[in-house]
Design an enzyme around this catalytic site. Structure first.
Site, PDB file in Angstrom:
ATOM      1  N   GLU A 241       0.504  -1.388  -0.383  1.00 40.44           N
ATOM      2  CA  GLU A 241       0.433   0.144  -0.309  1.00 40.44           C
ATOM      3  C   GLU A 241       0.797   1.474  -0.198  1.00 40.44           C
ATOM      4  O   GLU A 241       0.525   2.244   0.745  1.00 40.44           O
ATOM      5  CB  GLU A 241      -0.850   0.227   1.162  1.00 40.44           C
ATOM      6  CG  GLU A 241      -2.061  -1.149   1.077  1.00 40.44           C
ATOM      7  CD  GLU A 241      -2.598  -0.975   2.317  1.00 40.44           C
ATOM      8  OE1 GLU A 241      -2.340  -0.204   3.364  1.00 40.44           O
ATOM      9  OE2 GLU A 241      -3.836  -1.662   1.940  1.00 40.44           O
ATOM     10  N   ASP A 316      -8.931  -9.113   4.154  1.00 41.20           N
ATOM     11  CA  ASP A 316      -8.144  -7.604   5.156  1.00 41.20           C
ATOM     12  C   ASP A 316      -9.445  -7.767   5.944  1.00 41.20           C
ATOM     13  O   ASP A 316     -10.057  -6.976   6.288  1.00 41.20           O
ATOM     14  CB  ASP A 316      -8.245  -6.517   4.426  1.00 41.20           C
ATOM     15  CG  ASP A 316      -7.931  -5.372   4.749  1.00 41.20           C
ATOM     16  OD1 ASP A 316      -7.549  -5.313   5.980  1.00 41.20           O
ATOM     17  OD2 ASP A 316      -7.772  -4.412   4.301  1.00 41.20           O
ATOM     18  N   GLU A 344     -12.439  -2.608  12.223  1.00 37.32           N
ATOM     19  CA  GLU A 344     -12.645  -1.528  10.471  1.00 37.32           C
ATOM     20  C   GLU A 344     -13.588  -2.046   9.695  1.00 37.32           C
ATOM     21  O   GLU A 344     -14.826  -0.996   9.520  1.00 37.32           O
ATOM     22  CB  GLU A 344     -11.030  -1.919  10.420  1.00 37.32           C
ATOM     23  CG  GLU A 344     -11.114  -1.647   8.413  1.00 37.32           C
ATOM     24  CD  GLU A 344      -9.509  -1.059   7.914  1.00 37.32           C
ATOM     25  OE1 GLU A 344      -9.197  -1.762   8.746  1.00 37.32           O
ATOM     26  OE2 GLU A 344     -10.067  -1.221   6.772  1.00 37.32           O
TER      27      GLU A 344
HETATM   28  C1  GCU Z   1      -6.008  -2.219   6.042  1.00 38.01           C
HETATM   29  C2  GCU Z   1      -6.513  -0.874   7.034  1.00 38.01           C
HETATM   30  C3  GCU Z   1      -5.413   0.602   6.020  1.00 38.01           C
HETATM   31  C4  GCU Z   1      -4.404  -0.482   6.899  1.00 38.01           C
HETATM   32  C5  GCU Z   1      -4.130  -1.484   5.954  1.00 38.01           C
HETATM   33  C6  GCU Z   1      -2.518  -2.881   6.294  1.00 38.01           C
HETATM   34  O1  GCU Z   1      -6.327  -2.487   4.204  1.00 38.01           O
HETATM   35  O2  GCU Z   1      -7.858  -0.054   5.772  1.00 38.01           O
HETATM   36  O3  GCU Z   1      -6.064   1.496   6.792  1.00 38.01           O
HETATM   37  O4  GCU Z   1      -3.372   0.289   7.011  1.00 38.01           O
HETATM   38  O5  GCU Z   1      -4.892  -2.922   6.558  1.00 38.01           O
HETATM   39  O6  GCU Z   1      -2.949  -3.617   7.609  1.00 38.01           O
HETATM   40  O7  GCU Z   1      -1.646  -2.177   6.456  1.00 38.01           O
END
Ligand code: GCU
Length: 630
Positions: A241, A316, A344
């Site tokens: 990400e 997730d 979440e």
């Molecule tokens: C999910 C979450 C993010 C978080 C990511 C992670 O995608 O929405 O906010 O940073 O997981 O676990 O790294």
């Protein structure tokens, strides 16, 4: 028989005392070493006398044996865990199943919390450009709460880590926090940004094979350990990400992790390297397969102080996922599971959802014996009641208890929690029923809940399945509203977003049916599982219905075990989910006379939201799927 002091306190109650609502009695004379255990028993033990004994013959550093009002342990930490267990009414011997039992705080240095629903960070905030001073009394309460449930480590900052975390003013603050947590047996860890040598050290690269980079991390580790000799180590989110990582230099995860592992190894530190990786090297592949694709090659190549940390499911933190097949694929690498305590995808701190059954489901599929530790993404913030929703405290509690013993039943844990949270929690000493020998009693099943508390228990135990029903029945997944993930958005598609963020990618609804074909005729994700699960999930006839649409694209007219067609069953599940929440709401109304006013009202407001939101899920999802199904 254990009995509870019958005084249900009707005084104002804001939830800040969590499950530790014992009255300060200062009655017991405690013999033995002066330590946290002695302090706690002196304050709260209802008997006249308690004895603490350090016994070097006990092998486990954190374990204890309770016999009557005598606790034996190898260390003061063991005595402390024993003291909290005695206050809960336990007898017998116990030791933690996992060595590593950590919280992960996704707290940012500006005080905000990623996926936090209980106010701002208890650790961080800004004072101009500097870190704001901590509140030592609050951190001590945090330490005590964690110690009472056996948590022995905490990662203080977000996995999406700011390089600033490793700068001197912040290390100084970490040292202050560590000093408060230390007596409670809690080590501190930090999330680190892989590109820190560039951002902080002004190096031109963060390549893990570069000698200057290696030297930078070694010096940084030395600097940290000089201040905090028992520092735990680093947690790393790399090449995921948008975060930097070894992949930026065409290096493997093992090369990246080992470079850091070498830096902390001389001090006894560990690296928790996350496998939550997608959209980079294996872009375009079914997202749930990418972790295995990316890490399998690295198995056996990590240093022995690296632990691979993986989310329980391959996607997730959905309300229900099959287990992540990475646990089947990494044979030589120590692994730990990352569970999400903060909700979440489970209604934030607005919905009452008790998560122990979800975690137990995971441990039923992936034997705890295959893991060395557990991490829980914390749901803690500055809200008076710590977790936003009073019942969300139960998830913090359950995480700790399962980290200590993953074989505890959800029900036993919930009973304990209800007793501590809605009764005074205090046991009367003359009603203890001491077993005559040191039998291993992990819970107090001779304790009886009142009728109303039994109803709360039933509500908690049903709440996760209800949430699955009204959000994502039969294996539907990721049909959540974009970004904030509260509420439904099954038609979600944004062309500029990665496809793996879009709900339509996951349900694949069309005129024929709905669901993601991950069998051998589809993406073949099922082949990443060991037998028997590989075959079980691959065949639509044997795939458990709870995962049906996770693994298969199923015709709308397909008949399920109930006799319903798929489309009828989807609607029935959404209805069932809403009905359950209506029932929870009725239970809460009935409980009113037995619950103190403030907490009753605060939960009541949230339950109204939950009911509204469950109905919204049902309406939006059935309206949307109807356009294909009918
Ligand atoms: C999910 C979450 C993010 C978080 C990511 C992670 O995608 O929405 O906010 O940073 O997981 O676990 O790294």
């Amino acid at each position: 028989m254990l009995a509870i002091a019958s005084c249900v306190s009707m005084m104002a109650e804001d939830g800040s005392r969590l499950w530790l609502r014992y009255d300060k009695l200062q009655k017991a004379q405690v013999n033995g070493p002066e330590c946290i255990a002695a302090e706690e028993l002196r304050n709260y033990y209802p008997g006249d006398k308690a004895t603490l004994v350090l016994d070097p013959s006990i092998s486990n550093e954190e374990g204890y044996i309770i016999n009557g009002s005598t606790i034996k342990a190898k260390t003061e930490r063991g005595l402390m865990y024993g003291a909290y267990a005695l206050l809960r009414g336990e007898q017998g011997a116990s030791e933690p199943f996992f060595k590593i039992r950590v919280l992960n705080h996704w707290d940012n240095l500006d005080g905000s919390i990623e996926r936090g629903y209980a106010g701002r960070s208890i650790f961080w905030d800004l004072d101009g450009n500097n870190p704001k001073a901590i509140d030592p009394a609050l951190i001590k309460e945090y330490a005590r709460a964690n110690a009472s449930i056996g948590i022995n480590g905490t990662v203080l900052n977000n996995v999406n880590a700011s390089p600033k975390m490793l700068s001197a003013p912040y290390i100084k603050k970490v040292k202050e926090i560590a000093a408060i947590l230390r007596p409670y047996g809690i080590k501190v860890y930090l999330s680190v940004n892989f590109a820190s040598p560039m951002a902080l050290g002004k190096l031109k690269t963060a390549d893990p094979l570069n000698s200057k980079v290696k030297a930078w991390w070694k010096a940084k580790a030395k600097e940290i350990y000089k201040e905090i000799p028992d520092f735990g180590g680093f947690l790393v989110k790399a090449n995921s990400e948008g975060q930097p990582g070894p992949g930026d230099y065409k290096r493997t995860h093992a090369q990246g992790a080992n470079m850091l592992a070498e830096a902390v190894k001389p001090f006894g530190g560990i690296i928790m390297w996350r496998s939550f990786v997608y959209g980079a090297n294996h872009k375009g592949e079914d997202r749930v397969k990418q972790a295995v694709s990316e890490f399998k090659e690295d198995d056996g190549k990590f240093m022995d102080n690296v632990i691979l940390q993986s989310k329980n499911g391959p996607l997730d933190f959905q309300p229900r996922e099959p287990y992540a097949p990475i646990f089947d694929n990494m044979r030589k690498t120590p692994q730990m599971v990352e569970l999400q305590i903060t909700q979440e995808y489970l209604g934030h701190s607005r919905h009452l959802v008790y998560l122990a059954p979800m975690w137990r489901e995971f441990f039923g599929l992936v034997s705890p014996k295959r893991l060395v530790g557990v991490a829980g993404v914390a749901n803690i913030g500055l809200d008076k009641n710590w977790c936003g929703h009073h019942f969300a405290q139960a998830n913090w509690y359950a995480f700790g208890r399962l980290a200590w013993n993953p074989y505890l039943k959800s029900e036993e844990i919930a009973e304990e929690w209800i007793r501590g949270t809605f009764d005074s929690g205090q046991l009367t000493v003359d009603s203890y029923d001491y077993p005559s020998n040191n039998s291993t009693v992990e819970s107090n099943h001779n304790y009886h809940l009142s009728t109303i508390h039994s109803k709360l228990l039933s509500m908690m135990l049903r709440s996760r399945e209800a949430c699955v029903d009204y959000m994502m029945p039969l294996g539907l997944h990721h049909i959540f509203a974009f970004d904030h993930h509260y509420g439904p958005e099954p038609d979600g598609f944004i062309a500029s977003y990665p496809l793996e963020w879009c709900p339509v990618y996951y349900h694949k609804a069309d005129k024929e049916g709905v669901g993601f074909n991950r069998s051998h005729t589809g993406t073949d994700a099922t082949s990443q599982y060991n037998e028997p699960y590989c075959s079980l999930y691959d065949d639509i006839n044997t795939c458990p219905e709870r995962y049906l649409l996770w693994f298969h694209h199923v015709p709308w007219t397909y008949r399920l075990k109930s006799g319903n067609t798929l489309w009828e069953e989807i609607q029935a599940r959404y209805d069932r989910g809403v009905k359950e929440v209506e029932d929870f709401y009725a239970i809460w109304q009935e409980a009113k006379p037995n619950i103190d006013e403030q907490r009753w009202k605060e939960v009541d407001e949230r339950m109204q939201h939950q009911l509204e939101n469950a109905k919204e899920w049902r309406k939006v999802c059935t309206d949307y799927f109807r356009t294909f199904a009918e």
